[in-house]
Design an enzyme around this catalytic site. Sequence first.
Site, PDB file in Angstrom:
ATOM      1  N   ARG A  61       0.896  -1.252  -0.035  1.00 10.89           N
ATOM      2  CA  ARG A  61      -0.092   0.174  -0.077  1.00 10.89           C
ATOM      3  C   ARG A  61       0.766   1.163   0.142  1.00 10.89           C
ATOM      4  O   ARG A  61       0.472   2.450  -0.567  1.00 10.89           O
ATOM      5  CB  ARG A  61      -1.126   0.066   1.143  1.00 10.89           C
ATOM      6  CG  ARG A  61      -1.769   1.175   1.378  1.00 10.89           C
ATOM      7  CD  ARG A  61      -3.073   0.964   1.938  1.00 10.89           C
ATOM      8  NE  ARG A  61      -3.169   0.208   3.182  1.00 10.89           N
ATOM      9  CZ  ARG A  61      -2.551   0.585   4.380  1.00 10.89           C
ATOM     10  NH1 ARG A  61      -1.967   1.784   4.392  1.00 10.89           N
ATOM     11  NH2 ARG A  61      -2.456  -0.180   5.423  1.00 10.89           N
ATOM     12  N   ASP A 185      -4.759  19.239 -14.850  1.00 10.03           N
ATOM     13  CA  ASP A 185      -5.201  17.919 -15.215  1.00 10.03           C
ATOM     14  C   ASP A 185      -4.746  17.847 -16.979  1.00 10.03           C
ATOM     15  O   ASP A 185      -5.515  18.366 -17.709  1.00 10.03           O
ATOM     16  CB  ASP A 185      -6.778  17.703 -15.091  1.00 10.03           C
ATOM     17  CG  ASP A 185      -7.332  16.291 -15.673  1.00 10.03           C
ATOM     18  OD1 ASP A 185      -6.647  15.673 -16.380  1.00 10.03           O
ATOM     19  OD2 ASP A 185      -8.212  16.047 -15.298  1.00 10.03           O
TER      20      ASP A 185
HETATM   21  C1  LIG Z   1     -11.679  10.124 -16.992  1.00  6.96           C
HETATM   22  C2  LIG Z   1     -10.992  11.594 -16.436  1.00  6.96           C
HETATM   23  C3  LIG Z   1     -10.824  11.787 -15.235  1.00  6.96           C
HETATM   24  C4  LIG Z   1     -11.106  10.883 -13.812  1.00  6.96           C
HETATM   25  O1  LIG Z   1     -10.243   9.718 -14.063  1.00  6.96           O
HETATM   26  P1  LIG Z   1     -10.627   8.274 -13.623  1.00  6.96           P
HETATM   27  O2  LIG Z   1      -9.447   7.397 -14.153  1.00  6.96           O
HETATM   28  O3  LIG Z   1     -11.813   7.884 -14.406  1.00  6.96           O
HETATM   29  O4  LIG Z   1     -10.949   8.142 -12.148  1.00  6.96           O
HETATM   30  C5  LIG Z   1     -10.325  13.113 -14.766  1.00  6.96           C
HETATM   31  N1  LIG Z   1     -10.140  14.016 -15.858  1.00  6.96           N
HETATM   32  C6  LIG Z   1     -10.246  13.631 -16.830  1.00  6.96           C
HETATM   33  C7  LIG Z   1      -9.984  14.982 -17.936  1.00  6.96           C
HETATM   34  C8  LIG Z   1     -10.906  12.663 -17.420  1.00  6.96           C
HETATM   35  O5  LIG Z   1     -11.051  12.520 -18.888  1.00  6.96           O
END
Ligand SMILES: *Cc1c(COP(=O)(O)O)cnc(C)c1O
Length: 386
Positions: A61, A185
């Site tokens: 973990r 992101d």
């Molecule tokens: C899919 C996605 C997420 C979330 O990711 P998961 O792996 O589904 O938890 C976050 N940001 C963007 C831009 C995404 O396309």
Amino acid sequence: MTTDSKLDKLALEKLAFETLCAHTGAIPDAATGAVTAPIHFSSTFRYVPTGELPGGFNYARESNPTRSQLELHLAALEGGAVAAAFSSGSAAAHAVFASLKPGDHVITNSDVYIGVRHLLADIMEPWGLQVTFTDLSNLENLTAALRPNTALMWTETPTNPQIRIVDVPGVAAICKARGIRLAVDNTFATPVLQLPLALGADIVMHSTTKYLGGHSDLIGGALIAKQEDAWWQRIKHIQHIVGGVPSPFDCWLVMRGIRSLVPRVQRHNANARIVAEYLATHPKVAQVLYPGLPTHPGHAIAKTQMTDFGAIVSFLVKGDMGETVEVVKRARVFTSATSLGGTESLIEYRRGAEGPGSQTPENLIRLSVGLEHPDDLIADLKQALG
Ligand SMILES: *Cc1c(COP(=O)(O)O)cnc(C)c1O
């Protein structure tokens, strides 16, 4: 492994991006010489009762050799000091938000990924964070949203699903002047197209479920930080204690995906451009949301911070919800499914997928353009649009 991985890290920093990708998970195994990384499934590792860890690992973990190798490569790809692989992009995002303190203020996109919207609104606001959702493609909105307690800016670019472009160096300058941390992101762009840390971000997040995994066969996430500072230690501690960790097999699958990341992203992008240009000429299409088109409001900024424009194309149908859903239903080569970044093209009625609280226009369709022959994609969209 600890000493080995330090040596590996020095070697990785000198390699070109394409070389790094092609060699991901392919550092010959010290014990056997295996060219493809072994998968270490062990959940626990032998240690001396006085505390020494002969292999550098204790309990999975906290860390695991397969995960460590993925993290080493992720840090190198994004130009960060450190990385942490998570069980999902959402778990990665949660660790960043949970590292703040109750009373802190977060600013994010009005069309942020719906799961992150729910995470902030349903879980982190009741926990004590304050959150402002605003259109960050206009920096005046960011300035207007600032509060004395603003601690974090969380932005996507391009955004999901309205494909807005956010000026990362512009946002970074505002954040830096006020000691606000900037998280980007980078799921839609991938490090092939955009390196947010070099543009001024402090931390990068990925849903490795998407392009990095690249084959629609795993759920995973990652964080990559510019510095291994106290904030990073806190995030790592949260992951260790909360337990949002990926399985060794999923880590291995992400590494296998990254090996072909560059040619996949290039082909995804080439196909997306063809699709976007076709849709822009179609009489049933009201608007194409794709930053590669010179008519897109974020085109000029995208050109300065991305090397290409990505492969997610959204468009607005001339018609209401019913007509838009019919277009999605008629698609054959494009599969009607959520997610993105796999080899196969997907089409989605995004407002329906997002459910109550969706800010997405009722006539928006989102495409994840895959690796098929573009003629098949165009023919399918042609028949689907009718
Ligand atoms: C899919 C996605 C997420 C979330 O990711 P998961 O792996 O589904 O938890 C976050 N940001 C963007 C831009 C995404 O396309």
